[in-house]
Enzyme design. Sequence first.
Site, PDB file in Angstrom:
ATOM      1  N   CYS A 112       0.808  -1.217   0.000  1.00 57.35           N
ATOM      2  CA  CYS A 112       0.000   0.000   0.000  1.00 57.35           C
ATOM      3  C   CYS A 112       0.846   1.274   0.000  1.00 57.35           C
ATOM      4  O   CYS A 112       0.319   2.364  -0.218  1.00 57.35           O
ATOM      5  CB  CYS A 112      -0.948  -0.009   1.193  1.00 57.35           C
ATOM      6  SG  CYS A 112      -1.947  -1.508   1.293  1.00 57.35           S
ATOM      7  N   HIS A 252      -3.079   6.897   2.302  1.00 53.39           N
ATOM      8  CA  HIS A 252      -3.595   5.597   1.877  1.00 53.39           C
ATOM      9  C   HIS A 252      -4.959   5.364   2.522  1.00 53.39           C
ATOM     10  O   HIS A 252      -5.137   5.555   3.728  1.00 53.39           O
ATOM     11  CB  HIS A 252      -2.618   4.493   2.283  1.00 53.39           C
ATOM     12  CG  HIS A 252      -3.185   3.119   2.135  1.00 53.39           C
ATOM     13  ND1 HIS A 252      -3.829   2.711   0.987  1.00 53.39           N
ATOM     14  CD2 HIS A 252      -3.204   2.046   2.981  1.00 53.39           C
ATOM     15  CE1 HIS A 252      -4.220   1.458   1.137  1.00 53.39           C
ATOM     16  NE2 HIS A 252      -3.862   1.036   2.331  1.00 53.39           N
ATOM     17  N   ASN A 282     -10.395  -0.205   0.002  1.00 54.69           N
ATOM     18  CA  ASN A 282      -8.937  -0.185   0.061  1.00 54.69           C
ATOM     19  C   ASN A 282      -8.386  -0.710  -1.263  1.00 54.69           C
ATOM     20  O   ASN A 282      -8.540  -1.886  -1.576  1.00 54.69           O
ATOM     21  CB  ASN A 282      -8.459  -1.063   1.224  1.00 54.69           C
ATOM     22  CG  ASN A 282      -6.946  -1.094   1.368  1.00 54.69           C
ATOM     23  OD1 ASN A 282      -6.217  -0.702   0.468  1.00 54.69           O
ATOM     24  ND2 ASN A 282      -6.482  -1.569   2.515  1.00 54.69           N
TER      25      ASN A 282
END
Length: 325
Positions: A112, A252, A282
């Site tokens: 990520c 993020h 996500n």
Amino acid sequence: MASYAIKAAALAVPDRVVTNQDLAQIMDTSDAWIRRRTGIKQRHIATQETNASLCLQVARQLVSQSEVAVDELDYIIVATMSPDYLTPAVAAEVQGGLGATNAVAFDVNAACSGFVYATQVMNSLLAKLPGGTGIVIGGERLSKLVDWSDRTMAVLFGDGAAGVLVKNDGSPSQVLATDLRTVGRLGSALTAGQLAEQTPFGAGKPATDHRYFAMDGHEVYNFATRQSPASIQRAADQAGVELSAIKYFVMHQANARIVKRVAKQLDLPLERFPINITEYGNTAAASEPLLLAELIAQHKLQRGDYVALTGFGGGLTVGTVIIRY
């Protein structure tokens, strides 16, 4: 530090939208439970699209917007933890599909944090190439790494890609500072995509099966909320920019609660920490450029504004890049 202007930003997501209500039809969950714990309302799930096809859509938009000839591209970097193949790299597939025959293309896997890491790699490459041009994309097809019988993980992730076209053209826009950290001893806190043993000479099936996402949520939450503010502060100090001067903190999008916690720890208004996890879930390495592309498309960033991009996740990794847009 090289001048590194963002000339265009673009995104591409799969056509299929899967809402929380859709998930409630196939697992024991509810829209209220998912929203309360994650902030997610829906996500895009690939049915026909591949990681490479999404990234190629982004690349074509970037070239079209910036009016750069494809043979002018020097580098294509894709940040991803969910490539279609171990080889060829997604970036190589994009280079081939785009016809960018002069571009060197490779992937970066920092989960990520990948887009932030890839941004720093591109900055280092272009620093030695005045006039150089490159594309950085975060692209993920995470839905194939999800165990859809695990309701605690299946609700979290989505697919998508987004990126920027950048050029070392001597403009005032540039990357001002980057802070990258990796804490490998905590890597087992978040795993996915373990490869099956296929050699006839080995012990056979591994003792553990980490094909799908497996996460120690408590460990990752503590890492993210402890390391992200520190990374942002280190990068801002290195850039010589006060946090109060940074217009947006593009974090993020793993969980809305983490974003809110980081804003509180830095004692900054939540309005400067935009959130779009509601719409996409996500998307790992794609999440920061997805949000950045939206801010640019909505004209919320003006030339000269400072913006901080922060990623955290598998590795475990954390990173922040400070950009003067």
